[in-house]
Design a protein around this motif. Structure first.
Motif, mmCIF file in Angstrom:
data_model
loop_
_atom_site.group_PDB
_atom_site.id
_atom_site.type_symbol
_atom_site.label_atom_id
_atom_site.label_comp_id
_atom_site.label_asym_id
_atom_site.label_seq_id
_atom_site.Cartn_x
_atom_site.Cartn_y
_atom_site.Cartn_z
ATOM 1 N N GLY A 358 0.825 -1.206 0.000
ATOM 2 C CA GLY A 358 0.000 0.000 0.000
ATOM 3 C C GLY A 358 0.859 1.256 0.000
ATOM 4 O O GLY A 358 0.586 2.214 -0.746
ATOM 5 N N ASN A 359 1.905 1.246 0.834
ATOM 6 C CA ASN A 359 2.827 2.391 0.867
ATOM 7 C C ASN A 359 3.532 2.574 -0.470
ATOM 8 O O ASN A 359 3.663 3.701 -0.985
ATOM 9 C CB ASN A 359 3.862 2.209 1.975
ATOM 10 C CG ASN A 359 3.347 2.644 3.324
ATOM 11 O OD1 ASN A 359 2.544 3.567 3.419
ATOM 12 N ND2 ASN A 359 3.800 1.985 4.382
ATOM 13 N N LEU A 360 4.029 1.487 -1.041
ATOM 14 C CA LEU A 360 4.788 1.571 -2.293
ATOM 15 C C LEU A 360 3.902 2.061 -3.444
ATOM 16 O O LEU A 360 4.316 2.917 -4.251
ATOM 17 C CB LEU A 360 5.398 0.211 -2.629
ATOM 18 C CG LEU A 360 6.463 -0.317 -1.655
ATOM 19 C CD1 LEU A 360 6.941 -1.703 -2.089
ATOM 20 C CD2 LEU A 360 7.649 0.650 -1.570
ATOM 21 N N ILE A 361 2.675 1.526 -3.539
ATOM 22 C CA ILE A 361 1.779 1.927 -4.629
ATOM 23 C C ILE A 361 1.322 3.377 -4.442
ATOM 24 O O ILE A 361 1.267 4.165 -5.403
ATOM 25 C CB ILE A 361 0.576 0.968 -4.699
ATOM 26 C CG1 ILE A 361 1.047 -0.428 -5.165
ATOM 27 C CG2 ILE A 361 -0.493 1.502 -5.641
ATOM 28 C CD1 ILE A 361 -0.025 -1.496 -5.108
ATOM 29 N N ASP A 362 1.011 3.743 -3.188
ATOM 30 C CA ASP A 362 0.581 5.116 -2.921
ATOM 31 C C ASP A 362 1.697 6.108 -3.248
ATOM 32 O O ASP A 362 1.446 7.166 -3.848
ATOM 33 C CB ASP A 362 0.159 5.240 -1.463
ATOM 34 C CG ASP A 362 -0.413 6.615 -1.146
ATOM 35 O OD1 ASP A 362 -1.535 6.905 -1.583
ATOM 36 O OD2 ASP A 362 0.295 7.390 -0.456
ATOM 37 N N ASN A 363 2.944 5.780 -2.876
ATOM 38 C CA ASN A 363 4.078 6.648 -3.194
ATOM 39 C C ASN A 363 4.276 6.780 -4.698
ATOM 40 O O ASN A 363 4.563 7.873 -5.220
ATOM 41 C CB ASN A 363 5.360 6.119 -2.554
ATOM 42 C CG ASN A 363 5.425 6.390 -1.063
ATOM 43 O OD1 ASN A 363 4.626 7.167 -0.549
ATOM 44 N ND2 ASN A 363 6.360 5.751 -0.389
ATOM 45 N N ALA A 364 4.144 5.659 -5.408
ATOM 46 C CA ALA A 364 4.345 5.679 -6.864
ATOM 47 C C ALA A 364 3.345 6.611 -7.536
ATOM 48 O O ALA A 364 3.700 7.375 -8.453
ATOM 49 C CB ALA A 364 4.228 4.264 -7.422
ATOM 50 N N CYS A 365 2.104 6.547 -7.091
ATOM 51 C CA CYS A 365 1.081 7.411 -7.681
ATOM 52 C C CYS A 365 1.273 8.871 -7.258
ATOM 53 O O CYS A 365 1.126 9.801 -8.070
ATOM 54 C CB CYS A 365 -0.315 6.936 -7.275
ATOM 55 S SG CYS A 365 -0.778 5.317 -7.933
ATOM 56 N N LYS A 366 1.618 9.072 -5.974
ATOM 57 C CA LYS A 366 1.719 10.422 -5.432
ATOM 58 C C LYS A 366 2.844 11.207 -6.082
ATOM 59 O O LYS A 366 2.692 12.417 -6.363
ATOM 60 C CB LYS A 366 1.928 10.348 -3.912
ATOM 61 C CG LYS A 366 2.025 11.710 -3.250
ATOM 62 C CD LYS A 366 2.025 11.574 -1.732
ATOM 63 C CE LYS A 366 3.246 10.854 -1.209
ATOM 64 N NZ LYS A 366 3.296 10.855 0.280
ATOM 65 N N TYR A 367 3.999 10.558 -6.330
ATOM 66 C CA TYR A 367 5.166 11.272 -6.848
ATOM 67 C C TYR A 367 5.252 11.277 -8.373
ATOM 68 O O TYR A 367 6.279 11.648 -8.935
ATOM 69 C CB TYR A 367 6.442 10.683 -6.257
ATOM 70 C CG TYR A 367 6.584 10.911 -4.767
ATOM 71 C CD1 TYR A 367 6.792 12.193 -4.269
ATOM 72 C CD2 TYR A 367 6.492 9.857 -3.874
ATOM 73 C CE1 TYR A 367 6.906 12.419 -2.903
ATOM 74 C CE2 TYR A 367 6.603 10.066 -2.509
ATOM 75 C CZ TYR A 367 6.807 11.352 -2.024
ATOM 76 O OH TYR A 367 6.912 11.569 -0.673
ATOM 77 N N SER A 368 4.194 10.853 -9.058
ATOM 78 C CA SER A 368 4.181 10.836 -10.524
ATOM 79 C C SER A 368 3.140 11.832 -11.030
ATOM 80 O O SER A 368 2.036 11.932 -10.488
ATOM 81 C CB SER A 368 3.836 9.443 -11.055
ATOM 82 O OG SER A 368 4.765 8.490 -10.593
ATOM 83 N N GLU A 369 3.495 12.522 -12.103
ATOM 84 C CA GLU A 369 2.553 13.486 -12.672
ATOM 85 C C GLU A 369 1.316 12.787 -13.224
ATOM 86 O O GLU A 369 0.202 13.316 -13.137
ATOM 87 C CB GLU A 369 3.233 14.296 -13.785
ATOM 88 C CG GLU A 369 4.240 15.314 -13.262
ATOM 89 C CD GLU A 369 4.751 16.206 -14.377
ATOM 90 O OE1 GLU A 369 4.189 16.133 -15.494
ATOM 91 O OE2 GLU A 369 5.692 16.988 -14.129
ATOM 92 N N ASP A 370 1.487 11.596 -13.809
ATOM 93 C CA ASP A 370 0.347 10.876 -14.362
ATOM 94 C C ASP A 370 -0.380 10.033 -13.322
ATOM 95 O O ASP A 370 -1.348 9.342 -13.633
ATOM 96 C CB ASP A 370 0.789 9.986 -15.524
ATOM 97 C CG ASP A 370 1.871 8.992 -15.116
ATOM 98 O OD1 ASP A 370 2.251 8.969 -13.918
ATOM 99 O OD2 ASP A 370 2.352 8.238 -15.993
ATOM 100 N N LYS A 371 0.109 10.070 -12.067
ATOM 101 C CA LYS A 371 -0.520 9.334 -10.942
ATOM 102 C C LYS A 371 -0.685 7.850 -11.275
ATOM 103 O O LYS A 371 -1.675 7.211 -10.944
ATOM 104 C CB LYS A 371 -1.901 9.936 -10.590
ATOM 105 C CG LYS A 371 -1.871 11.425 -10.318
ATOM 106 C CD LYS A 371 -0.930 11.773 -9.168
ATOM 107 C CE LYS A 371 -0.874 13.276 -8.914
ATOM 108 N NZ LYS A 371 0.084 13.644 -7.871
#
Length: 456
Positions: A358-371
């Motif tokens: 959950g942390n890894l996926i949330d971080n990936a979406c949060k720090y990407s412009e395309d989410k």
């Protein structure tokens, strides 16, 4: 009781027991040798007397008695009796009004040809003798081994004195050598008493690094290192937690103070309450993260009690993330379909796996412009491997080694909301599960976090 005294006493008891067995064995062997030697002398005396009496006609009984009395021998006064076939006394070499003998003994001698026995304090030998006319005689010889018993008594006295002296010497030497052997432990105790909670980095002297005491010192030093590490983690946790909680709490207080400065309209109060709710949610999220971090560091949870399918956990997280953040994009796929369902099943706890991914996926979406977060699953004969990729801001190369430290945030991530504890929780949980987590990243091009977990 001190260990030195205990070792010395135990050593003394062992030596005393061995010496006692040795002394008893020597005494019994000496007694057996004395008895055999005496019996042989009695037999020789009996046969010599019979031969002189029966085969030498020029020696009569009176002359033989005179020879017996004047013979200087350790068997004197040995009593010799010679019996004929009718159990009548043919000769005896001592003066007595009545000669006592046992017919049963004579019969036993005739049957066995030779008998050794004892009567009262005397040893008795009975043997058969045959003259030139084939006539059989029973010859008895009896005497008390006065000189042999005296020698045996001297041996016993000498062994008792030697035994007591050896035990006494063992006690003294035992205390000396036990004290010498335990001296390094005493030194370790002195060094330990000087170690305080503020001086846990101090180490014990490991001596020659070869014996058991050196091993004890090495293991104690390792324990001190672990304790010191735990203390440092605790200090870091308290310090960072205080720092992280201070900011949102200060913001909440400021907003409440501003709201109370004057009367406001309903929409203004609603806006303030919305802001307070947002801060409250941030506090709740931060507090939950801190609790998870504390639990993972203390290893309070039993995490290896369930069989959990990793792919099911990932699809469940995908559903939750998209429900809470409709603008996020999460794609999950297999690099290769596993040959066995057990290859994507691990020993663990579903809640902990949900926390990690959950942390890894949330971080990936949060720090990407395309989410957008891309999740790939693959497995081999030993491990289940999950990679979470994004096309976000990336991590500077010089900071990659620090991203798993508690409360650490990279320079280019400070503009995003977060506390910096998510990745440290992930690393701790993965370690508890027996796996590994690593990251590959390039600034401006994104990051890939790789989790390797052993499957059942």
């Amino acid at each position: 009781m001190q260990i030195r005294t205990k070792i010395a006493l135990q050593f003394t008891l062992i030596v005393a027991f061995i010496l006692a067995l040795f002394s008893i064995a020597i005494y019994l062997l000496s007694e057996n040798y004395r008895q055999k030697e005496f019996y042989n002398s009695l037999r020789d005396r009996a046969l010599t007397t019979a031969r002189l009496l029966i085969t030498e006609p020029q020696i009569d009984r009176q002359l033989l008695k005179v020879i017996d009395k004047n013979t200087l021998t350790t068997l004197y006064p040995a009593q010799v009796l010679v019996f004929n076939d009718s159990n009548q006394v043919a000769y005896y070499n001592y003066e007595a009004d009545t000669v006592y003998y046992s017919p049963e003994l004579l019969d036993r001698i005739r049957q066995n040809r030779y008998v050794e026995t004892a009567f009262s304090a005397k040893e008795v030998v009975g043997t058969m003798y045959q003259d030139t006319l084939q006539q059989n005689y029973v010859v008895l010889a009896q005497a008390e081994d006065v000189y042999g018993k005296q020698k045996l008594e001297n041996i016993k006295d000498t062994m008792i004195v030697g035994y007591l002296g050896a035990v006494g010497l063992t006690v003294l030497l035992g205390f000396f050598f036990a004290g010498s052997s335990l001296k390094p432990i005493s030194k370790i105790n002195e060094e330990i008493t000087q170690i305080t909670a503020n001086d846990l980095q101090r180490k014990l002297d490991t001596g020659n690094n070869k014996d058991e005491i050196a091993t004890l010192a090495v293991n104690f030093n390792k324990m001190l290192s672990r304790i010191n590490q735990s203390f440092e983690l605790q200090k870091s946790f308290v310090s960072n937690a205080s720092h992280e909680l201070r900011t949102p709490l200060a913001a909440v207080r400021s907003e409440i103070q501003v709201a109370l400065q004057k009367e406001r309209t309903t929409p203004e109060y609603r806006q303030i309450l919305q802001s307070l709710l947002s801060d409250n949610q941030r506090l709740i999220k931060l507090t939950n993260g801190l609790l998870q971090l504390a639990k993972s560091e203390n290893n309070e949870e039993k995490v290896l009690d369930e069989n959990v399918r990793v792919d099911e956990v990932l699809f469940k997280i995908q559903e939750e993330v998209l429900h809470n953040n409709p603008h996020y994009q999460v794609y999950i796929d297999y690099e290769e379909i596993p040959d066995d369902i057990h290859w994507v099943t691990i020993k663990g706890k579903m809640t902990l796996l949900q926390t990690v991914f959950g942390n890894l996926i949330d971080n990936a979406c949060k720090y990407s412009e395309d989410k957008r977060a891309e999740v790939r699953i693959k497995a081999n004969k030993s491990n289940c491997i999950v990679s979470v990729s994004d096309r976000g801001i990336g991590i500077p190369a010089e900071e990659i080694e620090h991203v798993f430290e508690p409360f650490y945030r990279t320079r280019n991530a400070t503009s995003y909301t977060g506390s910096g504890i998510g990745l440290s929780i992930c690393k701790r949980i993965v370690k508890i599960l027996g796996g590994k987590i690593s990251v590959k990243s390039e600034v401006g091009r994104g990051s890939m976090f790789i989790v390797v977990l052993p499957h059942i």
